[in-house]
Enzyme design. Sequence first.
Site, PDB file in Angstrom:
ATOM      1  N   ASN A 149       0.815  -1.232   0.000  1.00 51.65           N
ATOM      2  CA  ASN A 149       0.000   0.000   0.000  1.00 51.65           C
ATOM      3  C   ASN A 149       0.843   1.275   0.000  1.00 51.65           C
ATOM      4  OD1 ASN A 149       0.744  -0.651   2.626  1.00 51.65           O
ATOM      5  ND2 ASN A 149      -1.089   0.240   3.535  1.00 51.65           N
ATOM      6  N   GLU A 247       3.438  -4.153  12.853  1.00 50.54           N
ATOM      7  CA  GLU A 247       2.525  -3.040  12.536  1.00 50.54           C
ATOM      8  C   GLU A 247       1.372  -3.646  11.757  1.00 50.54           C
ATOM      9  OE1 GLU A 247       2.834   0.035  13.453  1.00 50.54           O
ATOM     10  OE2 GLU A 247       4.838  -0.110  14.290  1.00 50.54           O
ATOM     11  N   CYS A 281      -3.615   1.648   6.749  1.00 48.23           N
ATOM     12  CA  CYS A 281      -4.018   1.068   8.033  1.00 48.23           C
ATOM     13  C   CYS A 281      -4.464   2.151   9.011  1.00 48.23           C
ATOM     14  CB  CYS A 281      -2.883   0.242   8.618  1.00 48.23           C
ATOM     15  SG  CYS A 281      -1.329   1.130   8.676  1.00 48.23           S
TER      16      CYS A 281
HETATM   17  P1  NAD Z   1      -2.124 -10.434   3.251  1.00 48.21           P
HETATM   18  O1  NAD Z   1      -2.391 -10.333   4.686  1.00 48.21           O
HETATM   19  O2  NAD Z   1      -1.997 -11.793   2.663  1.00 48.21           O
HETATM   20  O3  NAD Z   1      -0.784  -9.657   2.861  1.00 48.21           O
HETATM   21  C1  NAD Z   1      -0.425  -8.413   3.410  1.00 48.21           C
HETATM   22  C2  NAD Z   1       1.065  -8.233   3.129  1.00 48.21           C
HETATM   23  O4  NAD Z   1       1.779  -9.196   3.850  1.00 48.21           O
HETATM   24  C3  NAD Z   1       1.451  -8.462   1.664  1.00 48.21           C
HETATM   25  O5  NAD Z   1       2.425  -7.533   1.283  1.00 48.21           O
HETATM   26  C4  NAD Z   1       2.038  -9.865   1.628  1.00 48.21           C
HETATM   27  O6  NAD Z   1       3.058 -10.008   0.659  1.00 48.21           O
HETATM   28  C5  NAD Z   1       2.588 -10.003   3.007  1.00 48.21           C
HETATM   29  N1  NAD Z   1       2.519 -11.369   3.459  1.00 48.21           N
HETATM   30  C6  NAD Z   1       1.465 -12.200   3.373  1.00 48.21           C
HETATM   31  N2  NAD Z   1       1.764 -13.393   3.906  1.00 48.21           N
HETATM   32  C7  NAD Z   1       3.041 -13.306   4.340  1.00 48.21           C
HETATM   33  C8  NAD Z   1       3.919 -14.210   4.981  1.00 48.21           C
HETATM   34  N3  NAD Z   1       3.535 -15.434   5.328  1.00 48.21           N
HETATM   35  N4  NAD Z   1       5.172 -13.784   5.253  1.00 48.21           N
HETATM   36  C9  NAD Z   1       5.583 -12.539   4.949  1.00 48.21           C
HETATM   37  N5  NAD Z   1       4.785 -11.639   4.354  1.00 48.21           N
HETATM   38  C10 NAD Z   1       3.529 -12.016   4.055  1.00 48.21           C
HETATM   39  O7  NAD Z   1      -3.285  -9.710   2.513  1.00 48.21           O
HETATM   40  P2  NAD Z   1      -3.392  -8.792   1.260  1.00 48.21           P
HETATM   41  O8  NAD Z   1      -4.570  -9.237   0.502  1.00 48.21           O
HETATM   42  O9  NAD Z   1      -2.127  -8.591   0.508  1.00 48.21           O
HETATM   43  O10 NAD Z   1      -3.718  -7.459   2.018  1.00 48.21           O
HETATM   44  C11 NAD Z   1      -4.982  -7.307   2.617  1.00 48.21           C
HETATM   45  C12 NAD Z   1      -4.936  -7.124   4.070  1.00 48.21           C
HETATM   46  O11 NAD Z   1      -3.633  -6.850   4.539  1.00 48.21           O
HETATM   47  C13 NAD Z   1      -5.763  -5.910   4.406  1.00 48.21           C
HETATM   48  O12 NAD Z   1      -7.029  -6.316   4.805  1.00 48.21           O
HETATM   49  C14 NAD Z   1      -5.017  -5.247   5.499  1.00 48.21           C
HETATM   50  O13 NAD Z   1      -5.573  -5.664   6.718  1.00 48.21           O
HETATM   51  C15 NAD Z   1      -3.653  -5.808   5.480  1.00 48.21           C
HETATM   52  N6  NAD Z   1      -2.631  -4.831   5.123  1.00 48.21           N
HETATM   53  C16 NAD Z   1      -2.219  -3.998   6.087  1.00 48.21           C
HETATM   54  C17 NAD Z   1      -1.262  -3.062   5.805  1.00 48.21           C
HETATM   55  C18 NAD Z   1      -0.799  -2.100   6.844  1.00 48.21           C
HETATM   56  O14 NAD Z   1      -0.262  -1.051   6.488  1.00 48.21           O
HETATM   57  N7  NAD Z   1      -0.913  -2.430   8.129  1.00 48.21           N
HETATM   58  C19 NAD Z   1      -0.741  -2.976   4.525  1.00 48.21           C
HETATM   59  C20 NAD Z   1      -1.192  -3.854   3.532  1.00 48.21           C
HETATM   60  C21 NAD Z   1      -2.132  -4.800   3.863  1.00 48.21           C
END
Ligand code: NAD
Length: 477
Positions: A149, A247, A281
């Site tokens: 993001n 985070e 977030c």
């Molecule tokens: P997701 O939870 O699968 O992934 C979020 C991020 O984490 C991605 O960049 C992904 O590459 C990474 N990730 C996922 N599984 C991982 C693992 N096992 N090890 C290391 N990294 C991993 O979901 P998504 O569909 O990509 O994003 C949606 C959700 O993620 C949103 O609903 C939101 O809650 C959350 N999100 C939060 C932030 C934040 O700034 N806190 C940023 C992006 C996404």
Amino acid sequence: MFGETSYELFINGMWRAASDGKKLPLINPATEQVFGQVASASVSDLDEALASAECAREAWAALPAGDRGAILVKAAGILKDKIDAAAKSLSREQGKTIAEAKGEYERAVETLEWNGQLAENLSKPIPMGPGRMIVPEGIGVVAAFTPWNYPAVLNARKLAAPLAAGCPVILKGAEETPSAAVFLVQSLQEAGIPVGVVNLVFGVPAQISEHLLASTVVKVLTFTGSTGVGKQLAKLAANNLQRCVLELGGHSPVIVCEDADLAKTIPLIAEYKFECAGQSCNAPSRVLVARPLYNEFVARMTETVSKIRIGAPEDPSTEMGPMANARRVEAMERLTKDAVDRGAHVEIGGSRLDRPGFFWPPTILTDVPADSKVLKEEPFGPILTVESFDTLEEAILRANTTEYGLASYFFTSSPDITLRLVSALAAGAVSVNYLKGVSADAPNGGINQSGYGYEGGELGLRSFQNLKLINGMGSFG
Ligand code: NAD
């Protein structure tokens, strides 16, 4: 070959393809077209990154902190000169407007600079009284995982603080938005960062995190992403007792009190909420409005939102681009349908735009029943719920009702209400008459299911230090 744009891994000071040649496609969220590829690291690539970081560890920690800081400050200047090209790449792969991407890169530059300038001071011994002191030492190799993001500023945060503290970093950038990590690492390389101090990988997230966290070379995990993934990673880190900075998600309330000035409140909420298509977030997602202002608030917010220009992110007149990926649009559809099925009213938006790309319009939902998913799950998109309240106690109760605790906001002109809300709102950050992203100098950390540990500010740098207590100095006769 997926397209002309190609990003590689950076391992042991070399840009290169994955050892087994694997790649992942890059998709433009505004067109749904594949335009390039990113290398996907194999296990042997990860082992090389671990060996390279471990090999660089001692010398990097031993370098005077001022010299480490100077490399970060130099990299900030180099990155600044690349902003136009970097913002264009970020906008194409993430969907945010060029103006948003440039603003994000400015914050990334500031983050490198700020941590660089702080490195020397925060590495000095801390006197404790006669014969005693604390010596801060870099904790060791850091595994850093960033999302898609805000990849420029989040990669800068994940790199700058550990590097300033004397720790090598193995960074896994987001596979959907790799360019920001590449621009940052190139800037560090051009600034003279020694070989092995930064390694950059992309690939299958679960495989990478499992492999890196299984290694005792890694001493700290720092992750930004969803609460679910954060918990999985914390479990992996527990096996080696790696320190964690997590985070995670947020579902931030905004309380609009009866004495708020709507002329100021509404544009501020609209601007921050719909930045990056709501995929932040910290973005406000649940507005609670004092009943006497409720109808006027809904009408004026709906009118404001109706004027947001949605379009191709590279078009300078666009104010909101597409969502970053198909998963987010599916989530918006699911959350909206669930709320409407339970009786919610759609004031504006509410369905995917009929055009190619992952476009979801700014959406306002009212009369949302308390058991709706959109009031519980982090929406992470351009959906805002608006509800009314009668007493401040009721507003506080509802503001604190989710499992998250990242940010809370309120609008009032009363110092008494301010004092009451600052203490009552359960969140890592509480802001009054103010809505903005986190800054380099402030600690950012959630409570409850929003995570633990701090990123940013002095505490953010301390997250990557051991504080060694020294007793009995000067006891020699
Ligand atoms: P997701 O939870 O699968 O992934 C979020 C991020 O984490 C991605 O960049 C992904 O590459 C990474 N990730 C996922 N599984 C991982 C693992 N096992 N090890 C290391 N990294 C991993 O979901 P998504 O569909 O990509 O994003 C949606 C959700 O993620 C949103 O609903 C939101 O809650 C959350 N999100 C939060 C932030 C934040 O700034 N806190 C940023 C992006 C996404």
